[in-house]
Motif scaffolding. Structure first.
Motif, PDB file in Angstrom:
ATOM      1  N   LYS A  70       0.832  -1.197   0.000  1.00  0.00           N
ATOM      2  CA  LYS A  70       0.000   0.000   0.000  1.00  0.00           C
ATOM      3  C   LYS A  70       0.868   1.248   0.000  1.00  0.00           C
ATOM      4  N   LEU A  71       0.356   2.271  -0.652  1.00  0.00           N
ATOM      5  CA  LEU A  71       1.031   3.561  -0.702  1.00  0.00           C
ATOM      6  C   LEU A  71       0.049   4.611  -0.194  1.00  0.00           C
ATOM      7  N   SER A  72       0.530   5.626   0.510  1.00  0.00           N
ATOM      8  CA  SER A  72      -0.378   6.613   1.061  1.00  0.00           C
ATOM      9  C   SER A  72      -0.155   7.981   0.441  1.00  0.00           C
ATOM     10  N   GLY A  73      -1.175   8.812   0.529  1.00  0.00           N
ATOM     11  CA  GLY A  73      -1.079  10.196   0.102  1.00  0.00           C
ATOM     12  C   GLY A  73      -1.021  10.381  -1.398  1.00  0.00           C
ATOM     13  N   ALA A  74      -0.797  11.634  -1.803  1.00  0.00           N
ATOM     14  CA  ALA A  74      -0.755  11.998  -3.223  1.00  0.00           C
ATOM     15  C   ALA A  74       0.412  11.323  -3.929  1.00  0.00           C
ATOM     16  N   ASP A  75       1.556  11.241  -3.245  1.00  0.00           N
ATOM     17  CA  ASP A  75       2.719  10.585  -3.854  1.00  0.00           C
ATOM     18  C   ASP A  75       2.426   9.108  -4.107  1.00  0.00           C
ATOM     19  N   GLY A  76       1.706   8.488  -3.181  1.00  0.00           N
ATOM     20  CA  GLY A  76       1.347   7.081  -3.336  1.00  0.00           C
ATOM     21  C   GLY A  76       0.499   6.853  -4.569  1.00  0.00           C
TER      22      GLY A  76
END
Length: 169
Positions: free
Chosen positions: A116-122
């Motif tokens: 999983k990746l979080s935020g806008a960068d994710g």
């Protein structure tokens, strides 16, 4: 299976060696095999003389393997990095990038983050990964001459790239 050196092309050259009870296996694409000295420039891929002549020997480039690499900034050797797991400075990341990637590929299933990746960068990274995977699928579809599937994949890529442009603009 991808090339263990460049990690981009499919491996079609497989080298196995047992030396002092230690088993080593390398999977390379033709270009990397040639670049690392497993195949000579003027030699065809399946040279019988070469196969028997080099069967029990180690290619010359293996002796100047990553173990002999040293960081020009802090003089840390790759052998030290492999033993301790610690890099000496920020330049070490650049100097030892390929051997570290090969080491990681041996101990874990992938060197690319798939969690999983979080935020806008994710979300941006996830889109980039999706586009990269679709481009690989497109290449395979073209190689397999499955042009209908290739057209569908091409349209998906354009759709993702259009979304990316809208988000950046």
């Amino acid at each position: 299976m991808l090339c263990s050196n460049c990690g981009i092309k499919d491996a079609n050259f497989h080298y196995k060696q047992v030396n002092g009870g230690k088993f080593t296996e390398i999977h390379l694409c033709t270009e990397c095999a040639r670049e690392l000295g497993y195949i000579k420039d003027n030699e065809s891929f399946f040279n019988i003389g070469s196969i028997f002549g080099d069967f029990f020997s180690v290619p010359k480039t293996v002796s100047s393997s990553p173990a002999s690499l040293k960081c020009p900034s802090c003089s840390t050797s790759f052998d030290s990095v492999r033993r301790t797991g610690f890099l000496g400075c920020d330049k070490c990341y650049e100097v030892f990038a390929q051997p570290i990637e090969a080491m990681l590929a041996k101990i874990q299933p992938s060197t690319v983050h798939k969690g999983k990746l979080s935020g806008a960068d994710g979300k941006k990274i996830e889109r980039e990964n999706t586009i990269r995977n679709l481009k690989e699928e497109l290449k395979r579809a073209i190689i397999d001459e499955n042009y209908e599937q290739a057209a569908v994949i091409r349209d998906k890529i354009k759709e993702y790239e259009k979304r990316e442009d809208e988000n950046n603009g």
